[in-house]
Design an enzyme around this catalytic site. Structure first.
Site, PDB file in Angstrom:
ATOM      1  N   LEU A  20       0.731  -1.233   0.188  1.00  0.00           N
ATOM      2  CA  LEU A  20       0.037   0.202   0.198  1.00  0.00           C
ATOM      3  C   LEU A  20       0.795   1.275  -0.149  1.00  0.00           C
ATOM      4  O   LEU A  20       0.421   2.484   0.023  1.00  0.00           O
ATOM      5  CB  LEU A  20      -0.965   0.018   1.451  1.00  0.00           C
ATOM      6  CG  LEU A  20      -1.896  -1.289   1.400  1.00  0.00           C
ATOM      7  CD1 LEU A  20      -2.675  -0.952   2.670  1.00  0.00           C
ATOM      8  CD2 LEU A  20      -2.798  -1.165   0.186  1.00  0.00           C
ATOM      9  N   SER A  21       2.231   0.995  -0.010  1.00  0.00           N
ATOM     10  CA  SER A  21       3.079   2.230   0.011  1.00  0.00           C
ATOM     11  C   SER A  21       2.918   3.123  -0.996  1.00  0.00           C
ATOM     12  O   SER A  21       2.949   4.392  -0.994  1.00  0.00           O
ATOM     13  CB  SER A  21       4.540   1.739   0.403  1.00  0.00           C
ATOM     14  OG  SER A  21       4.550   1.141   1.618  1.00  0.00           O
ATOM     15  N   THR A  66      11.630  -3.555   1.756  1.00  0.00           N
ATOM     16  CA  THR A  66      10.689  -4.712   2.599  1.00  0.00           C
ATOM     17  C   THR A  66      11.348  -5.873   2.391  1.00  0.00           C
ATOM     18  O   THR A  66      12.248  -6.071   1.606  1.00  0.00           O
ATOM     19  CB  THR A  66       9.200  -4.417   2.010  1.00  0.00           C
ATOM     20  OG1 THR A  66       8.590  -5.245   3.052  1.00  0.00           O
ATOM     21  CG2 THR A  66       8.928  -4.785   0.858  1.00  0.00           C
ATOM     22  N   LYS A  70      15.334  -6.215   4.106  1.00  0.00           N
ATOM     23  CA  LYS A  70      15.738  -5.534   5.128  1.00  0.00           C
ATOM     24  C   LYS A  70      17.317  -5.571   5.749  1.00  0.00           C
ATOM     25  O   LYS A  70      17.621  -4.772   6.370  1.00  0.00           O
ATOM     26  CB  LYS A  70      14.449  -5.627   6.082  1.00  0.00           C
ATOM     27  CG  LYS A  70      13.333  -4.925   5.513  1.00  0.00           C
ATOM     28  CD  LYS A  70      12.340  -5.024   6.700  1.00  0.00           C
ATOM     29  CE  LYS A  70      11.018  -4.089   6.538  1.00  0.00           C
ATOM     30  NZ  LYS A  70      10.414  -3.952   7.609  1.00  0.00           N
ATOM     31  N   ASN A  91      14.805   0.004   6.748  1.00  0.00           N
ATOM     32  CA  ASN A  91      13.257   0.031   5.815  1.00  0.00           C
ATOM     33  C   ASN A  91      13.500   1.337   5.009  1.00  0.00           C
ATOM     34  O   ASN A  91      12.451   1.445   4.510  1.00  0.00           O
ATOM     35  CB  ASN A  91      12.154  -0.112   6.623  1.00  0.00           C
ATOM     36  CG  ASN A  91      11.729   1.039   7.339  1.00  0.00           C
ATOM     37  OD1 ASN A  91      12.488   1.826   7.557  1.00  0.00           O
ATOM     38  ND2 ASN A  91      10.305   1.060   7.435  1.00  0.00           N
ATOM     39  N   GLY A 132       9.892 -12.169  15.583  1.00  0.00           N
ATOM     40  CA  GLY A 132      10.374 -12.216  14.206  1.00  0.00           C
ATOM     41  C   GLY A 132      10.785 -10.405  14.026  1.00  0.00           C
ATOM     42  O   GLY A 132      11.427  -9.838  14.865  1.00  0.00           O
ATOM     43  N   GLY A 133      10.849 -10.100  12.813  1.00  0.00           N
ATOM     44  CA  GLY A 133      11.479  -8.790  12.145  1.00  0.00           C
ATOM     45  C   GLY A 133      10.683  -7.676  13.077  1.00  0.00           C
ATOM     46  O   GLY A 133      11.368  -6.797  13.604  1.00  0.00           O
ATOM     47  N   ALA A 134       9.275  -7.680  12.861  1.00  0.00           N
ATOM     48  CA  ALA A 134       8.644  -6.628  13.566  1.00  0.00           C
ATOM     49  C   ALA A 134       8.666  -6.583  15.097  1.00  0.00           C
ATOM     50  O   ALA A 134       8.927  -5.337  15.492  1.00  0.00           O
ATOM     51  CB  ALA A 134       7.089  -6.750  12.951  1.00  0.00           C
TER      52      ALA A 134
HETATM   53  P1  NAP Z   1       8.340 -12.308  10.755  1.00  0.00           P
HETATM   54  O1  NAP Z   1       9.671 -11.946  10.708  1.00  0.00           O
HETATM   55  O2  NAP Z   1       8.041 -13.631   9.866  1.00  0.00           O
HETATM   56  O3  NAP Z   1       7.906 -12.670  12.316  1.00  0.00           O
HETATM   57  C1  NAP Z   1       6.732 -13.372  12.532  1.00  0.00           C
HETATM   58  C2  NAP Z   1       6.662 -13.834  13.848  1.00  0.00           C
HETATM   59  O4  NAP Z   1       5.304 -14.384  14.200  1.00  0.00           O
HETATM   60  C3  NAP Z   1       7.790 -15.005  14.278  1.00  0.00           C
HETATM   61  O5  NAP Z   1       8.255 -14.928  15.526  1.00  0.00           O
HETATM   62  C4  NAP Z   1       6.864 -16.252  14.129  1.00  0.00           C
HETATM   63  O6  NAP Z   1       7.068 -17.367  14.781  1.00  0.00           O
HETATM   64  C5  NAP Z   1       5.382 -15.877  14.675  1.00  0.00           C
HETATM   65  N1  NAP Z   1       4.386 -16.706  14.090  1.00  0.00           N
HETATM   66  C6  NAP Z   1       4.289 -16.990  13.032  1.00  0.00           C
HETATM   67  N2  NAP Z   1       2.865 -17.514  12.822  1.00  0.00           N
HETATM   68  C7  NAP Z   1       2.478 -17.876  14.080  1.00  0.00           C
HETATM   69  C8  NAP Z   1       1.521 -18.751  14.648  1.00  0.00           C
HETATM   70  N3  NAP Z   1       0.870 -19.360  13.964  1.00  0.00           N
HETATM   71  N4  NAP Z   1       1.522 -18.686  16.034  1.00  0.00           N
HETATM   72  C9  NAP Z   1       2.597 -18.159  16.897  1.00  0.00           C
HETATM   73  N5  NAP Z   1       3.588 -17.224  16.234  1.00  0.00           N
HETATM   74  C10 NAP Z   1       3.682 -17.329  14.900  1.00  0.00           C
HETATM   75  O7  NAP Z   1       7.086 -11.297  10.493  1.00  0.00           O
HETATM   76  P2  NAP Z   1       7.271  -9.781  10.739  1.00  0.00           P
HETATM   77  O8  NAP Z   1       8.017  -9.158   9.348  1.00  0.00           O
HETATM   78  O9  NAP Z   1       7.848  -9.646  11.919  1.00  0.00           O
HETATM   79  O10 NAP Z   1       5.747  -9.143  10.473  1.00  0.00           O
HETATM   80  C11 NAP Z   1       4.733  -9.901  11.549  1.00  0.00           C
HETATM   81  C12 NAP Z   1       3.440  -9.149  11.405  1.00  0.00           C
HETATM   82  O11 NAP Z   1       3.658  -7.808  11.670  1.00  0.00           O
HETATM   83  C13 NAP Z   1       2.774  -9.324  10.126  1.00  0.00           C
HETATM   84  O12 NAP Z   1       1.544  -9.550  10.017  1.00  0.00           O
HETATM   85  C14 NAP Z   1       2.880  -8.017   9.348  1.00  0.00           C
HETATM   86  O13 NAP Z   1       2.227  -7.766   8.342  1.00  0.00           O
HETATM   87  C15 NAP Z   1       3.034  -6.949  10.393  1.00  0.00           C
HETATM   88  N6  NAP Z   1       3.729  -5.791  10.341  1.00  0.00           N
HETATM   89  C16 NAP Z   1       3.306  -4.661  10.100  1.00  0.00           C
HETATM   90  C17 NAP Z   1       3.896  -3.496  10.162  1.00  0.00           C
HETATM   91  C18 NAP Z   1       2.764  -2.237   9.964  1.00  0.00           C
HETATM   92  O14 NAP Z   1       3.408  -1.122   9.693  1.00  0.00           O
HETATM   93  N7  NAP Z   1       1.774  -2.234  10.724  1.00  0.00           N
HETATM   94  C19 NAP Z   1       5.098  -3.503  10.100  1.00  0.00           C
HETATM   95  C20 NAP Z   1       5.732  -4.743   9.986  1.00  0.00           C
HETATM   96  C21 NAP Z   1       5.120  -5.882  10.270  1.00  0.00           C
HETATM   97  P3  NAP Z   1       8.300 -18.590  14.335  1.00  0.00           P
HETATM   98  O15 NAP Z   1       9.891 -17.710  14.229  1.00  0.00           O
HETATM   99  O16 NAP Z   1       8.182 -19.619  15.268  1.00  0.00           O
HETATM  100  O17 NAP Z   1       7.855 -18.842  12.706  1.00  0.00           O
END
Ligand code: NAP
Length: 287
Positions: A20-21, A66, A70, A91, A132-134
């Site tokens: 959406l950016s 993204t 990153k 980012n 994770g990353g966020a």
């Molecule tokens: P990521 O690096 O893949 O990290 C996701 C985390 O969630 C990991 O720790 C993962 O655990 C855990 N996870 C995944 N599925 C799970 C489940 N079913 N049950 C429990 N834990 C689970 O992803 P990310 O980049 O951090 O992004 C995470 C979320 O934040 C996404 O929904 C993204 O859209 C959102 N986000 C939003 C913004 C914003 O501006 N609003 C910015 C960044 C991210 P494992 O390592 O064990 O797989």
């Protein structure tokens, strides 16, 4: 209108089609009447070096970064901000004249709606779901707020240990890690609960990282923050609101990180309300 003088901005990632950016940034650029354009630029992991060299040749002013670039972008930067070093990811990149500089505006985006709350953060205890990353941007944000205790919940002990270890030399608060089984004991002592997992994100909109009944254990006045922005609100935030907690959705973080990046590229204040409204209109949300 795009002319030979139009300045270029963009987003690199793989994929970038869902982002959406471009919508948000081009709405702000149009509102300001500036001769810039922000383009989605799909770059495969193996093409990152040639893409970054190409951006310099084309004279890009800057670009967003993204998944999956990153961390991979770090070696291409001649300057990395302290916050991006702490998070371990960039980012936002801009050209300095002598090379590329990078920062992480996810931290600023995460903080934007929290800074609007009148809270004594020194009395707050944060619980972050996911490692994770966020979650890294969220930990850095909690550190900036001065939150003294931050707890992380994750699925795998080894990943949690690596996450905790990566902060040892950074100025972060007490960082404890836990597995999901411990959640019921942790909720009553958590006045800020943040979901950084994708649980509940479109299309699996009925899923929740914490059950509605468990959420009732949160202390009075808790803030519940979901980084997910589709759907809006998530089931998780609906349950939080019905327990009386203050709910914050991921759209505010998306807008906040984008506004911080655009301000770096344009070197002037940016219309945050226009950026927010463009996204809300696109997502069919009330404006
Ligand atoms: P990521 O690096 O893949 O990290 C996701 C985390 O969630 C990991 O720790 C993962 O655990 C855990 N996870 C995944 N599925 C799970 C489940 N079913 N049950 C429990 N834990 C689970 O992803 P990310 O980049 O951090 O992004 C995470 C979320 O934040 C996404 O929904 C993204 O859209 C959102 N986000 C939003 C913004 C914003 O501006 N609003 C910015 C960044 C991210 P494992 O390592 O064990 O797989």
């Amino acid at each position: 209108m795009i002319t030979g003088k139009t300045k270029l901005l963009g987003l690199i990632g793989h994929p970038v089609g869902h982002s959406l950016s471009p919508l948000m940034h081009n709405a702000a650029i149009a509102h300001l009447g500036l001769d810039y354009v922000y383009l989605p630029l799909p770059v495969k992991p193996e093409d990152l070096p040639v893409a970054v060299a190409g951006f310099a040749a084309l004279g890009l002013v800057g670009f967003s970064v993204t998944i999956p670039h990153k961390q991979a972008i770090l070696p291409f930067l001649s300057e990395i901000s302290p916050v991006a070093r702490a998070v371990g990811a960039v980012n936002t990149v801009w050209h300095t004249g002598s090379g590329w500089a990078g920062t992480n505006t996810d931290v600023e985006g995460f903080l934007a709606p929290l800074l609007a709350c009148n809270r004594d953060w020194s009395q707050t205890s944060a619980l972050i779901l996911g490692a994770g990353g966020a979650a890294r941007a969220v930990v850095a944000g909690c550190a900036q707020l001065g939150i003294p205790v931050v707890r992380i919940v994750g699925r795998h002990r080894h990943k949690l240990e690596a996450f905790q270890q990566s902060w040892v030399n950074s100025p972060v608060p007490v960082l404890a890690t836990h597995t999901w089984e411990e959640l019921p004991q942790l909720l009553p002592q958590s006045s800020l609960l943040v979901n950084t997992t994708p649980v509940g994100m479109y299309p699996k909109v009925d899923e929740m990282p914490v059950s509605a009944s468990d959420m009732a254990a949160l202390p009075t006045g808790a803030i519940v923050y979901d980084l997910i922005y589709t759907p809006n609100p998530t089931q998780f935030l609906k349950a939080a609101s019905s327990t009386g907690a203050m709910a914050i959705d991921g759209l505010e973080m998306l807008v906040g990180q984008g506004a911080a990046a655009l301000q770096i590229w344009l070197q002037q204040p940016v219309p945050v309300a226009v950026m927010r409204q463009s996204l809300r209109l696109h997502l069919g949300l009330p404006t």
